[in-house]
Each structure stands twice: as C-alpha cells, then as structure tokens.
Design an enzyme around this catalytic site. Structure first.
Site, PDB file in Angstrom:
ATOM      1  N   HIS A  37     -54.133  25.871  32.084  1.00  0.00           N
ATOM      2  CA  HIS A  37     -54.943  24.712  32.513  1.00  0.00           C
ATOM      3  C   HIS A  37     -55.248  24.822  34.001  1.00  0.00           C
ATOM      4  O   HIS A  37     -54.798  25.741  34.679  1.00  0.00           O
ATOM      5  CB  HIS A  37     -54.254  23.393  32.168  1.00  0.00           C
ATOM      6  CG  HIS A  37     -52.953  23.157  32.848  1.00  0.00           C
ATOM      7  ND1 HIS A  37     -51.795  23.814  32.505  1.00  0.00           N
ATOM      8  CD2 HIS A  37     -52.602  22.328  33.868  1.00  0.00           C
ATOM      9  CE1 HIS A  37     -50.794  23.406  33.261  1.00  0.00           C
ATOM     10  NE2 HIS A  37     -51.253  22.508  34.112  1.00  0.00           N
TER      11      HIS A  37
ATOM     12  N   HIS B  58     -50.711  26.057  38.375  1.00  0.00           N
ATOM     13  CA  HIS B  58     -50.890  26.988  37.255  1.00  0.00           C
ATOM     14  C   HIS B  58     -52.091  27.926  37.439  1.00  0.00           C
ATOM     15  O   HIS B  58     -52.185  28.920  36.735  1.00  0.00           O
ATOM     16  CB  HIS B  58     -51.058  26.222  35.945  1.00  0.00           C
ATOM     17  CG  HIS B  58     -49.808  25.558  35.478  1.00  0.00           C
ATOM     18  ND1 HIS B  58     -49.002  26.077  34.494  1.00  0.00           N
ATOM     19  CD2 HIS B  58     -49.205  24.417  35.892  1.00  0.00           C
ATOM     20  CE1 HIS B  58     -47.963  25.269  34.303  1.00  0.00           C
ATOM     21  NE2 HIS B  58     -48.060  24.268  35.140  1.00  0.00           N
TER      22      HIS B  58
ATOM     23  N   HIS C 297     -46.212  15.306  30.610  1.00  0.00           N
ATOM     24  CA  HIS C 297     -45.269  16.372  30.278  1.00  0.00           C
ATOM     25  C   HIS C 297     -44.356  15.868  29.176  1.00  0.00           C
ATOM     26  O   HIS C 297     -44.054  14.674  29.096  1.00  0.00           O
ATOM     27  CB  HIS C 297     -44.422  16.752  31.495  1.00  0.00           C
ATOM     28  CG  HIS C 297     -45.181  17.402  32.598  1.00  0.00           C
ATOM     29  ND1 HIS C 297     -45.413  18.756  32.654  1.00  0.00           N
ATOM     30  CD2 HIS C 297     -45.769  16.881  33.707  1.00  0.00           C
ATOM     31  CE1 HIS C 297     -46.098  19.045  33.742  1.00  0.00           C
ATOM     32  NE2 HIS C 297     -46.332  17.924  34.407  1.00  0.00           N
TER      33      HIS C 297
END
Length: 759
Positions: free
Chosen positions: A148, A153, A473
């Site tokens: 993503h 990331h 999350h």
C-alpha cells in the site's frame, strides 16, 4: 553473550516439524553504513545515535536456534549448508523487524528472490530512515511487491529503483500507484531536511512511475518462475496482501491489514489457500480495539466539548488513509448538529483536492455502503469541510477543527499548528492512529510538562491530548481469528514494537500449541531459515493423458519445464499447451565408397539386429534399412548415401554407419566385381588367398609362404605353420597357435560367403 528464544527446547540443534526444518539464525546487526557514507561529518554521529535510541540497538546479541561457525553477516554472501542448497527458504526483515516503520522483507527460495514493501522510518531522516539495503544485492531481486501507499511501506521505493542496482519488476495495485505519486511528491516538498539528507527528488519519483506495473486483485502474475496474486487487505484504499508461490511453496505477506469493515473500506479477505508461511503484522500485539461506535462517540465528544468551550482541535493524520474515514465521521456529525455549523473544519493538506479526486475515481474499490451512496450523491463531497493548503491561508480566529498531516507531528502543517496551540489548555490534540516510536506524537501521549518546538525553544504542554485509535490494523482478536482460519504451519511476526510482538508471540504459541506451529519474530537483518522437502512431479497432458497407463508401462513424450512446473506431452500437442512448436530435420550425407555394397550389408548385419535389403522403386538402386531409422543407398560405383530423420537415436545410428563405411574403405582390400564370364575357379582361389594373406599380415605382421603351400607366421621369435587347406596350425607356442587358428577361421567366414553381385 548467547540467548535462546523463548519457548525453544534446545539451543543447539534443529527443530523439525512435518518434513520442514525451521532454523533461525540471528546476526550481528552492526550498522556502519551511515558512518561510512558521512565519514568526518558531524551528522554521522547524530544519525548513528538516533538509531541507537530505537529498540534495535547498534550492537545486538547473537541469538540463535542453531549456530553456524563462520556465518557471513551479509545476505550478499550467504552460503547455505552443503547438500540442502535447493530447498532452503530464507526470510530476512530489512526493516519492520521488532519495530514499526521502514517495512521491507527479503525472501529467497530456489534461486528466486522477492522483496516485500520498501518503506522509510518516520522517526529518522536521510539514509538513517532507509531499510538495511546494504545487507542485500539489489540486482538479484526478481520481484518487488508494494502492499500500500503509506510512507513506511513505499517511501524508499524511488531511492531503491533509481539509486541502486535493482533490475527486477515492481508491482502494486492501481489505486496504490495513483496515490503513491501524490503522497511521495508531497513528502519531498514538506520534508525539512538538508540537501545532503534528501533521498530523492521529484524527478526520481516520476522516473520510478514508469517502472511500476499494476496488478488487479486476484490476478495471477508469473515472473521468472515466481507466481503471485493479491487479496484485499482493508487498511487503506488499494491495500493488498500478497500470496507468493515458488515451486509449490506458498508464502502470504499481509502487509498492514484490517478484518473490520469501516465507513468506506471493505474488510481484508481470507485467502482460499492455506500458506506454508505467513508473514504477518503485529502492530497492536495483544491489544483489543474498542467497538467502533464507542470510539466514534469518544472522538466526536472530545471535539464537541473542546470547540464548545472556544478551543481549537488538532487532528494529526496522514493525508490519505485514516483521514478520509475521519472526515466522513466529522461531516456526518456536523450535519446532525446545527449548532456547530458556524465552526469550521479544515482538511489541511496540499493534496486535499487531488486526494479526493483519487478516492472518487476508485469508488468501486470501496465497500457496499459507499458504492450505494455514490449512486445518489458523492460521499466525499463534504458539506462542512474546507481544504487548507498552507498555514498562510489559515485565519486562526475562534474555535476550529483542523486535520493536518503528517500524523507523527515531525514537520509540516500539523507540527506548525501544534507549536501554535500546545500552550493553551482550551485546545486539544486528538491522535487518531498508531504512533511510531521516536515521533513527537508518541512523546505527547505520555503528557510531558514541556515540549521542544521546531525553533528549538521549549513550551509548556497545556493542551489536552487524547489517543483514540482508528488505525486500520488488526488487533489480537482479528489476528488470532485470521491465523486460525488460514492455519499456516510457520508464522513470522513483523511490523510491531518488540514488547507488543513478544506478548503476541506468547499468546499465539499458547493458542496453537496443539498444532506445533512455529512462530518467529526476527529482528532487522536476522534471518529465518526453513527447509522444504520438494519433489519434482511431471504431469501428462493432452493426448498422453487420455489413457491411464498400466503399472510398469512406459510413457514417452516431451518433458517441458516452465518455471517450476513440469509437463509431459506428445510432440503433436506441443504447440497447443506451450508457446513452443516442433520441426522435422531430414538429413543426408554422401560418402566416397568404391567397394562392394554387399560388404557393407554383411558388416551391418554383424552389428545391428535389423538390417533389411530393398531396391529403390524409382531409381532401382539397392538400399539397406538399418532399424527403420537410417537408409543406406548405393548412389553409384564411387559413392553411397545415408538418409535419416534427425533425432538422438537416429543420429547415433547414422554416426556408427558412417564410421563403419569409412573403416571398410580403409581396411578391407579392394574387391573388384567381375562378370561370371570372366571368372575362373583358379582366379577366385588366387583372389581369396591374396585377401587371406593380406588380412593375416594386418594382424600378425611377418607372414611368408612356406613349403607345401603353408604359411609361416613369425611373432617375436615364435613361429606358427598354417595349413590353408585344412586350417590346422603347428606351433610350440600354444597361445600363438590358438590365436592364428581363431583368426584364420574368422577370416574364412568373412571372405568366402560374400556374394559378389553382377554389375
């Protein structure tokens, strides 16, 4: 100092389960990259010190399940144990190992390498924020998969693509690629770092866009024998979990995921295949999220209370992701409370309009609630929220609500507003997402009395600080249920602070005790090694698969390998089941030969079982068919020709026939074919005698005519007398006597039966 991981029964040794060995090799994580690149610079010391404050210290104990003497500390020079090269699978976090930030996981198996994610650490700057790329050789990476668009990331991707030797292929979803460019362009603009610490510029981002390929959810892609596909991960728009298949060993990398559907995103999918290994985030460890409606009420109550008392509310959040979820909540709350309509809400991000355009483009990637609402009105066309590009455009008069990036309060609009508002006790800061160690957002959650401003001065922290997590999350309930559903025999925990991760590991060990599940939590640059007993299997397809062969029956066909898949098919099916095709090569060779064609026939029959004579119907010349593979033709008195269809066996037969013909031409005396009219018995006898004499000379050397028509053969002083009529041999040396008798018999059987055809 050596430590064994918790729950390990034996320090020295290899744990085995279901044919799979699991070994964790912990390495010295010495970090001299920054010092080496900035030698003599005071920043080197500062950046090394900033790393030492993280939970992954500069020097870490060597922790292992099996120690390998002389183990090299770099993945570039890793030598797997002898005898197990092909079956070793290695997983090494280059980032997000016992930490949150700079997600980057290296995996290699059977000579194939995959890199998952390529982020930066939000708490560091410059080279110190990068994953440990110096542990690998980027040129060996086959595939890089980005889950993503969040900075932790994806933000080191331009650096990795443009400033390393990486030559592989990069994949991400359509929505991720669209937002990646916007987010990283903004990151470059708002980063308050020196030119020396800039990892890349706008041009690097644009060049990296050309190298990124997109993948749809559930689309299977194969690169150099690596098959992979992705599932919806929840978390943010476009987020994906990747399933990678190498030689039938499946590895699931979740990235950041959420099994809870929120106001605009779907929940993460459950893969239909159970992976052999699951690399899973552990951000929230054993924590449990409050129910969504309770969190939303706490969030809106704090904001309502603060603005009602004339205060200002700062909501630090990243420009994309949770921001859109919170904006939907705020816009709905304001619509239901007319008394708040005169209090402005600002979405303070230079990307505000562009972000909304992207979200509107990918409406179909969102949940049913948003898609059905979009049929009548645009849910992201907010009625009570205005964009705010910069602090200069902000009229700070009276109560207001400002959502500003970045979420960690390191720099940018959120930090500027925090510095302005932190001293007033009427104001509030609502932290809505996960905060990373080392950031100001993490610091103020503990409510210190003072904070350091961007100008270096200190100020009292009087504003209220509320931590109400909307981070998408998975909590412990979601993680345990997800793992219970897919049942992986090996679990690797990443993306979590070491204490939370350790508690999660213990709970999972207890939960899956009856399954003998291996659970590992390697630190950065520490490798998890596993061994899989792979078997090569070839499947028959096409016409070969129409009939089941009997036990012991031979199946003949072409063995075709693609990646790690083997298939056996008939040559006629090759163009149907592969991109290959077959061709036939007819070969012809002409050899000088002046002897009798019958000699060749006789010699071939002594070697091969199947030699058939025939005559060419068109030309009438004699032919020999050797095992139905090679045809020998007497083209003329001076030449013969060989004809065959090329394949390994026929080529071998033709080579032997050529060798035979050449030997016959060189060794056997010339035989002249004469007509019956010119032949006499006496001449034939003389001719046979000459041939016998010549062959004996070639075998024994000294051969002379003696008394009574006998031949005298002398070999190294040993004499033998041969009677040509009876074949009897006289000699004092028994060995020579037997050799001469045997040779004479073979010569007679070879010479006399040869039919000499009439020319």
């Amino acid at each position: 100092m050596l430590y064994a991981p918790t729950g390990v029964k034996s320090v020295i040794g290899c744990e085995k389960t279901a044919g799979v060995d699991v070994r964790v090799v912990m390495r010295m994580a010495t970090r001299w990259r920054t010092a080496g690149k900035l030698a003599g610079d005071s920043r080197a010391v500062a950046q090394l010190c900033s790393r030492s404050r993280s939970r992954s210290a500069l020097w870490q104990p060597l922790e292992f399940w099996q120690y390998i003497p002389g183990q090299a500390p770099s993945l570039k020079r890793r030598d797997p144990p002898a005898g197990r090269v092909g079956d070793q699978l290695v997983i090494t976090p280059l980032g997000a190992g016992n930490e949150v930030g700079r997600s980057c996981v290296y995996m290699s198996f059977k000579g194939k390498t995959v890199l998952f994610d390529c982020g930066i650490h939000p708490a560091y700057y410059g080279m110190a924020a990068l994953p440990y790329f110096d542990e690998i050789d980027p040129s060996t990476i086959d595939v890089l998969l980005i889950t993503h668009f969040h900075l932790d990331h994806a933000a080191s991707l331009p650096y990795f693509l443009e400033k390393t030797t990486f030559k592989g292929r990069v994949f991400m979803t359509h929505a991720t690629k669209a937002i990646y460019k916007l987010l990283l362009s903004d990151y470059v603009k708002v980063s308050k770092v020196s030119v020396d610490d800039m990892l890349y510029d706008e041009q690097d981002i644009l060049r990296s866009m050309d190298k990124i390929e997109v993948i749809d959810f559930h689309q299977t892609v194969e690169v150099n024998g690596i098959r992979f596909w992705c599932y919806t991960a929840g978390h943010v728009l476009g987020a994906a979990m990747f399933m990678v298949d190498i030689a039938s060993v499946r590895v699931l990398y979740t990235g950041d995921y959420s099994r809870e559907e929120d106001r605009h995103l779907r929940a993460a999918e459950i893969p239909q295949f159970s992976p052999d290994i699951c690399i899973i985030e552990s951000t929230f460890g054993v924590q449990l999220h409050q129910p969504r409606h309770i969190r939303e009420k706490r969030f809106t109550d704090v904001i309502h209370s603060t603005v009602s008392q004339g205060g200002r509310v700062l909501i630090p959040a990243f420009a994309l992701g949770r921001a859109q979820e919170l904006l939907l909540i705020l816009d709905e709350f304001w619509s239901n409370h007319p008394e708040l309509h005169n209090i402005p809400i600002y979405y303070a991000s230079p990307l505000a309009k562009k972000c909304m355009a992207v979200y509107q483009t990918y409406i179909n990637s969102m949940n049913e609630r948003i898609r059905s609402q979009f049929a009548t009105s645009n849910p992201f066309d907010f009625k009570h929220i205005s964009p705010l590009k910069s602090i200069e455009n902000f009229n700070d008069v009276g109560p207001s609500v400002v959502m500003a990036s970045p979420g960690g309060l390191q720099s940018g609009l959120s930090r500027q507003l925090f510095d302005m508002w932190c001293s007033d006790k009427k104001n509030a800061c609502v932290i809505p997402g996960y905060v990373v160690e080392g950031t100001l957002a993490k610091t103020i959650i503990n409510e210190p009395k003072e904070v350091t401003l961007m100008n270096g001065l200190t100020a009292p922290l009087n504003m209220q600080v509320h931590y109400i997590s909307f981070a998408a999350h998975a909590d412990f309930a979601q993680t345990s249920a997800f793992l219970d559903e897919i049942m992986p025999p090996n679990i690797v925990l990443v993306h979590g602070e070491v204490n939370e991760m350790g508690r999660l590991k213990q709970k999972l060990v207890t939960q899956f005790a009856d399954r003998n599940t291996k659970i590992m939590m390697p630190k950065n640059c520490q490798s998890v090694e596993m061994y899989f007993n792979s078997m090569k299997m070839a499947k028959t397809i096409g016409r070969l698969a129409e009939k089941t062969p009997e036990v012991g029956e031979t199946v003949s066909g072409l063995l075709v390998k693609k990646g790690f898949t083997y298939q056996i098919m008939a040559p006629e099916d090759l163009h149907v089941f592969s991109q290959l095709s077959t061709a036939t090569t007819n070969q012809r060779i002409t050899i000088p030969y002046t002897g009798a064609f019958g000699v060749i026939s006789h010699r071939l029959k002594q070697i091969y079982e199947s030699v058939e004579s025939s005559v060419d119907e068109e030309s009438g010349i004699p032919m020999l068919h050797v095992h139905d593979r090679v045809t020998v033709k007497q083209e003329s008195d001076k030449h013969i020709s060989l004809h065959w269809t090329s394949d390994p066996i026929s080529d071998m037969v033709s080579d032997s026939v050529v060798a035979l013909v050449l030997n016959v031409s060189r060794e056997i005396p010339k035989v002249v074919v004469e007509t019956e009219a010119t032949k006499t018995e006496e001449e034939s006898e003389k001719r046979v005698e000459k041939i016998i004499h010549a062959l004996l000379v070639s075998l024994f050397g000294d051969v002379k005519f003696g008394e009574n028509g006998k031949l005298v053969i002398n070999v190294d002083g040993n004499v033998a007398h041969l009677d040509k009529q009876s074949g009897e041999v006289e000699s004092e040396n028994e060995g020579l006597k037997e050799r001469v008798r045997t040779a004479f018999q073979l010569i007679q059987s070879a010479v006399k039966p040869i039919p000499l055809p009439v020319s």
